[in-house]
Design an enzyme around this catalytic site. Structure first.
Site, PDB file in Angstrom:
ATOM      1  N   ASP A 156     105.282  78.557  40.513  1.00 18.01           N
ATOM      2  CA  ASP A 156     105.388  77.788  41.738  1.00 18.01           C
ATOM      3  C   ASP A 156     105.682  76.346  41.320  1.00 18.01           C
ATOM      4  O   ASP A 156     105.382  75.946  40.187  1.00 18.01           O
ATOM      5  CB  ASP A 156     104.068  77.891  42.511  1.00 18.01           C
ATOM      6  CG  ASP A 156     104.055  77.018  43.742  1.00 18.01           C
ATOM      7  OD1 ASP A 156     105.014  77.089  44.529  1.00 18.01           O
ATOM      8  OD2 ASP A 156     103.080  76.270  43.920  1.00 18.01           O
ATOM      9  N   ASP A 207     105.320  72.902  43.428  1.00 15.92           N
ATOM     10  CA  ASP A 207     104.326  71.897  43.815  1.00 15.92           C
ATOM     11  C   ASP A 207     102.909  72.382  43.522  1.00 15.92           C
ATOM     12  O   ASP A 207     102.490  73.431  44.025  1.00 15.92           O
ATOM     13  CB  ASP A 207     104.435  71.599  45.315  1.00 15.92           C
ATOM     14  CG  ASP A 207     105.801  71.060  45.703  1.00 15.92           C
ATOM     15  OD1 ASP A 207     105.959  69.836  45.736  1.00 15.92           O
ATOM     16  OD2 ASP A 207     106.706  71.879  45.961  1.00 15.92           O
ATOM     17  N   ASP A 239      99.341  78.119  42.542  1.00 15.46           N
ATOM     18  CA  ASP A 239      98.075  77.455  42.886  1.00 15.46           C
ATOM     19  C   ASP A 239      97.637  77.722  44.315  1.00 15.46           C
ATOM     20  O   ASP A 239      96.768  77.029  44.837  1.00 15.46           O
ATOM     21  CB  ASP A 239      98.202  75.932  42.675  1.00 15.46           C
ATOM     22  CG  ASP A 239      99.107  75.278  43.708  1.00 15.46           C
ATOM     23  OD1 ASP A 239     100.234  75.783  43.925  1.00 15.46           O
ATOM     24  OD2 ASP A 239      98.681  74.289  44.323  1.00 15.46           O
TER      25      ASP A 239
END
Length: 221
Positions: free
Chosen positions: A13, A15, A172
């Protein structure tokens, strides 16, 4: 938990996992507040929602949802301000450069699969000199459905000519783990990231939890 087989590719991922973009996202949100005569909020207020894009940032900055009458106007303003300050403070997370170098020297491909639109992802990757190093950078623009659907992860595997089972996906947010599970990829929750508002990371049912990029590096051959 037993160690999985070595990956042929590791997908991240963007960001909150690969890059700490919260400072620039938060700055843009505060500029929106400033335009409305409101004082800035501290960065710590924005970090938990940074992975949720404009919806999360404006929700925190202005307390509004997409159903609000002025949401579209504020969203367009936020995105314009963010694009203008896209990489002023955004940097790889500590330890991530060493992780990428380890994969590169060992012939393990790495790439990005994000819900960030391509018109923001591509210039950010270019600014951080990641474009030529990454094997792919997949945004929602490239597939029918964004994460938590598996479409983007499966598209990345297809571009790399790999089976999904030969890839690890690191994220995250719980939607990252859900997408990896749906795609049949080994899922790794990034405990160094923003973690969203989906409950404790231990409840996401990730295959593994990496506390730091260095720990993730230690799992590679």
């Amino acid at each position: 938990m037993s160690k999985p087989s070595a990956p042929r590719a590791v997908l991240f991922d963007l960001d909150g996992t690969l890059v700490d973009t919260a400072p620039d996202l938060g700055h843009a949100a505060n500029l929106v507040r400033e335009g409305l005569g409101l004082p800035p909020l501290p960065l710590r207020d924005y970090r938990p929602v940074a992975s949720a894009g404009a919806r999360g940032l404006l929700g925190k900055a202005l307390g509004i949802t997409p159903e609000h009458a002025d949401y579209t106007q504020h969203r367009e303003r936020f995105l314009a301000l963010y694009r203008a300050h896209l990489s002023y403070q955004s940097r790889l997370f500590e330890g991530m450069e060493e992780l990428l170098q380890r994969m590169e020297t060992r012939g393990i491909a790495w790439g990005v699969v994000t819900n960030k639109p391509a018109w923001l992802t591509e210039p950010l990757m270019q600014d951080l000199q990641l474009t030529q190093r990454s094997a792919c950078a997949i945004s929602p623009d490239h597939v029918a459905r964004p994460k938590p659907a598996p479409d983007a992860l499966l598209h990345a595997a297809a571009l790399l000519k790999l089976d999904a089972k030969d890839c690890w996906y690191v994220g995250d947010d719980k939607r990252d783990i859900d997408a990896a599970r749906a795609a049949g990829m080994h899922s790794i929750a990034a405990d160094w990231g923003y973690l969203g508002e989906a409950g404790p990371i231990d409840s996401w049912q990730a295959d593994r939890i990496a506390r730091t990029p260095q720990e993730l590096a230690s799992w590679l051959p």
